[in-house]
Design an enzyme around this catalytic site. Sequence first.
Site, short mmCIF file in Angstrom:
data_model
loop_
_atom_site.label_atom_id
_atom_site.label_comp_id
_atom_site.label_asym_id
_atom_site.label_seq_id
_atom_site.Cartn_x
_atom_site.Cartn_y
_atom_site.Cartn_z
N GLU A 120 0.82 -1.21 0.00
CA GLU A 120 0.00 0.00 0.00
C GLU A 120 0.85 1.27 0.00
O GLU A 120 0.64 2.19 0.79
CB GLU A 120 -0.95 -0.01 1.21
CG GLU A 120 -1.93 -1.18 1.15
CD GLU A 120 -2.94 -1.19 2.29
OE1 GLU A 120 -2.58 -0.74 3.39
OE2 GLU A 120 -4.05 -1.67 2.07
N ASP B 226 -8.64 -8.58 4.02
CA ASP B 226 -8.27 -7.57 5.02
C ASP B 226 -9.31 -7.47 6.12
O ASP B 226 -10.08 -6.51 6.15
CB ASP B 226 -8.08 -6.22 4.32
CG ASP B 226 -7.47 -5.18 5.26
OD1 ASP B 226 -6.96 -5.56 6.32
OD2 ASP B 226 -7.49 -3.99 4.90
N GLU C 166 -12.14 -2.26 12.55
CA GLU C 166 -12.15 -1.46 11.31
C GLU C 166 -13.34 -1.77 10.41
O GLU C 166 -14.04 -0.87 9.97
CB GLU C 166 -10.84 -1.68 10.55
CG GLU C 166 -10.79 -0.93 9.23
CD GLU C 166 -9.46 -1.10 8.51
OE1 GLU C 166 -8.55 -1.74 9.06
OE2 GLU C 166 -9.34 -0.57 7.39
#
Lengths: 676, 676
Positions: B284, B363, B391
Amino acid sequence: MTKFEKCWLNYSLVSEVSGWKDKLSCIFTNLDGKCIENAVKELRVAIPEIIGGNTPGMCICAPCVPSEGIVLKKYDKEDAEYYDDFCPGDEGYAIYYKTDKSLLVIAADTDRGILYGVFAFIRQLQKGITPDKMKIAESPKMPFRMIDHWDNMYGDIERGYSGNSFFYENYRIIIDDRTVFYARMMASIGINAIAINNVNVHQTETLLITDKYLYEVKRINDIFASYGIKLYLSVNYAAPVEMGDVDVSDPLDERVIKWWEKTSKHIYDVIPNFGGYLVKADSEGRPGPFTYGRTHADGANMLARQIAPYGGNVVWRCFVYNCRQDWRDHKTDRARAAYDNFIGLDGEFDDNVVLQIKNGPMDFQIREPVSPLFGGLKKTNMFLEVQIAQEYTGQQRHICYLVPMWKEILEFNTYASENGLVKDIVSGKAYGNTLCGLAAVTNTGNDANWTGHDMAAVNLYGYGRMCFDTELSAEEIGREWIRATFGNDIEINDAIYSMIGTSWHTYENYSSPLGIGWMVNPAGHYGPNVDGYEYDRWGTYHRSDCKGLGIDRSVATGTGYAGQYNEPWSSLYERPETTPEELLLFFHHMDYTYKLSSGKTIIQHIYDTHFKGVEEVETMINTWNSIKEKIDPNVFNRVADRLNIQLESAIDWRDRVNTYYLRMSGIADEKGRTIY
Amino acid sequence: MTKFEKCWLNYSLVSEVSGWKDKLSCIFTNLDGKCIENAVKELRVAIPEIIGGNTPGMCICAPCVPSEGIVLKKYDKEDAEYYDDFCPGDEGYAIYYKTDKSLLVIAADTDRGILYGVFAFIRQLQKGITPDKMKIAESPKMPFRMIDHWDNMYGDIERGYSGNSFFYENYRIIIDDRTVFYARMMASIGINAIAINNVNVHQTETLLITDKYLYEVKRINDIFASYGIKLYLSVNYAAPVEMGDVDVSDPLDERVIKWWEKTSKHIYDVIPNFGGYLVKADSEGRPGPFTYGRTHADGANMLARQIAPYGGNVVWRCFVYNCRQDWRDHKTDRARAAYDNFIGLDGEFDDNVVLQIKNGPMDFQIREPVSPLFGGLKKTNMFLEVQIAQEYTGQQRHICYLVPMWKEILEFNTYASENGLVKDIVSGKAYGNTLCGLAAVTNTGNDANWTGHDMAAVNLYGYGRMCFDTELSAEEIGREWIRATFGNDIEINDAIYSMIGTSWHTYENYSSPLGIGWMVNPAGHYGPNVDGYEYDRWGTYHRSDCKGLGIDRSVATGTGYAGQYNEPWSSLYERPETTPEELLLFFHHMDYTYKLSSGKTIIQHIYDTHFKGVEEVETMINTWNSIKEKIDPNVFNRVADRLNIQLESAIDWRDRVNTYYLRMSGIADEKGRTIY
């Protein structure tokens, strides 16, 4: 100060008028004042650059009988012989050639008239018209030709795509050569009012009307005034509260009224020729009279009365809607909001209040119907508000020439009266108003070329020219701008005009279809995102399903929005068959298989236009490359870079929209092209 | 320092053990060291709070033959009589009661063992078990039980939902009572390694390994060490470049090696017991060895060799994938990336390198298959990485108890060997590794209650307890946490456990169905947005169309991801009929009309689960209200507020997902419920 370029004031030699070097070598006038000084200065810059030769001499002669040269003079009976029925008024001018004395005359009632006359004279020279052939008498069609800056004092610009502000940096006001050049640019296209700060007035900007910044504002005001421009400030409706002086901002509260009375008096003490206030109230979270159960007329008139004694105006935006809509609510229709909020107040606004109405009922989409307020309000001053900044039309990374769109809007017949065209309503012709005209959110920033994309300058230029003379065609304006910017080469002119001429339709082709709008990425508003706003709170939906898409805004079965129009529009919009096709999905939820007048189904129309839009961008690129040798390399590369960005983005639009609708409808492209 | 509460260290009286006041009034030990001091301190806090009475006295006795009280001692043959086959090792302990001398014995080989024994003893007391009934011998199942903080030095926390960092503020390190309390909390659940800064190492954080911050880091390290915790730092792979010392960060470049050698030596000079480096490389946008055409083994080993002499470890994340995928590309599959990038390097990593592998291939979604790397790598140290921070699971505004999910992952049989369960692989049982275990992104912040949602603390607590003893059930862990936090009331325990117990499935019910994942708002990752990532670059698609949805990851017709598993999983995942239904859409693109084992079609399953999920949240709210009188009003209101937020959000999920699929499929809900 950032470096800046000259845009359309980039004068260059015009061979057709080169023989006039010696005959325009002196300027005569007995007028004085800052505008006249700037008019003369402009001639002394332009003439040698366009005709060649030396800077013309300057001769103050009062009274005198000059011969050979240019005369700037008060319009009087001598000139009237040339123009029987012409009365220049506040801003008009006459230009003609007095053969007996070899004099080019520019005559006007006012300094501003002279200034506009000088710029008109220069445009004539740029077209290769020799002074002896000049004969023009013109007054601007629109009384107000306003520019709204959405600049914030931090230096950023809301919806700005050309760098940062050249008015502010880090909460300080900047005044330098660029400020002067900007005023000159605006005067050259006839702009006569500019609001220098964002309609969303934040904490620091609230203080622009206080001594903290007022004397700096006055300095900008004086530069503007020397170019015939009135300065306006956007004000915070809650200013009395935010400054901690009063605990409400109720427009009927005596303390609030006193506060604005005192504040306004002080502003006019410092800046006697201050234009007035621009207000976004009760809109997208901004405070306003609704907070206190008052009407917008209460709100606007209260402010207006404090500045009326000084000749000030209040420009009051109509962009009022519920921005907390639940997407599940199919009854509330944001398109109705401006009309519903303001139609009942017709006749209640003071004479020095003008309502600023966005061109369409939503928000500067690539295609919208004309706001029904223009056909509804009859006893109210109105500005038509357009957006030069390309918020929803490619953000100055795409070429999108907007004058053709604005022209369509101006020519729209509201059927409100015999003079029902939008242009007649906002010019004052329909109802005799004088506080009326256009306002536009501008597209400038501190990029060297002012507008980010070099081609975006045509929208700024075109806005001013169109306001001044609504009878100019979009092509005339476009070609005039190309000439002023790139010189007189006809190949360049044809090439660039072919790139910009139909670019509005190109953008429409590859973005949202048939008037439905949006489908953009939220917040940023750049690039495709079909469902970007579909489940959000902004009232901007397309309601696509496996059968079809569009919003039913008919009276019979929909939100009733179609009923806000005068006949015959109301009936025409009521039914799909009589709705102009480019707005079909704005007014109706249609099946994908509905046949358009072209014989194509809606789904095939979506596919075809999206492929076509991309091809059109490819053509633009080829055209630009074809004139590479004739263009300044710096400009060539800047435009080439943005064209590549536009192509990539157009492909993105094409593929996302087509894929979305192929997946949704299950109907294949007749031509079997690649859809993902 | 912000105020903080005591979470599960909020000891309260337990009537069952109140008779032991006098019998535990003295603590005997001949051990010393910081951990022992903290163990004794803990007993002296806990005993009066749980049993009542006075703070126990403290008696240093070397050697001595005490009677009546608590003995902390080195584990020796005397204890071994009680536990024939037990060897406490580095971190284990034995607890038993010596009736003849009325002594509660806590015996271990190490200080840390004693500390863990003390916390275990306290937990026993909290359960109402009297000392004479205690007999435990336990070593942690996982050698490493690590916590990763994604705290940035500005004070913000990436994916933090509990306020700001308590380690940093405005680029300064904070060390105060909260730091100590935090170490104590972590020790109480057996955490033995903590990385104190975000794996995305920004400019300032790059300097944590320099003298600018190193001495402050040492102060935190020493606090941690006194609770048996090793401190780790996330490092920037491009640090030599960013600090301007070397112009590359190629792991095979001598200058780079020297740079890390020198830097590492200095770190260990200052902090001899420093844990090591945590690295997110080539991920990323982070720099890494790929930049220089090197492998991750080259990259990791180079760092590892510089700290091996000091006993340091390198924790190397496997979250490496192409985050610039084109949505039009159906061949690239992000799910394949970790396996494809690392499987070929098996056996090439040094002994002091451990790969940190996310639980699933994507993820931290609400449902994913277990990463195939666990079944693939055999000669490589591995950490299983999970995310305590919610998250994608409600961001501590929703209740979502994650231990049941983690337990499923630990119990997953990779079929890599006889000891093929994930828990056996990461515990070292399968291949004899010692550098292995779990790591978790934590959910703490400087909110008073540490975890934002009071109920989110169960995930932090549960993570530690589960790592220490993988055989505890999710229910045992959950109820233990409730008891430690809310006291011993059984009605409270039942009520709260009924709220959290199946909350993972509740969240799954109202969010993305059948393993497909995502459908969240981009960037923020909170709330529904079915197409939020659908046309984006992150490789996270559902590819819904009017017929069906899901990604074909089979070998025969899809991306081949299913082939990354050992048999029988590879064959099972290959076909829809044998794919576990909760993962059906992760592995296959299915028609809406496909019948699940329940007899329901997929589309009806989507509708039903989404309605059910909301109903389950309503039940949670009712349950919470039913125990209102028994809960501290401050805590009650905090949780009640978040439950209301969860309900609103669950409704939002339900309506957006159901509407999206009704519009897309055109198939009505069999039960005729409202879908918009």
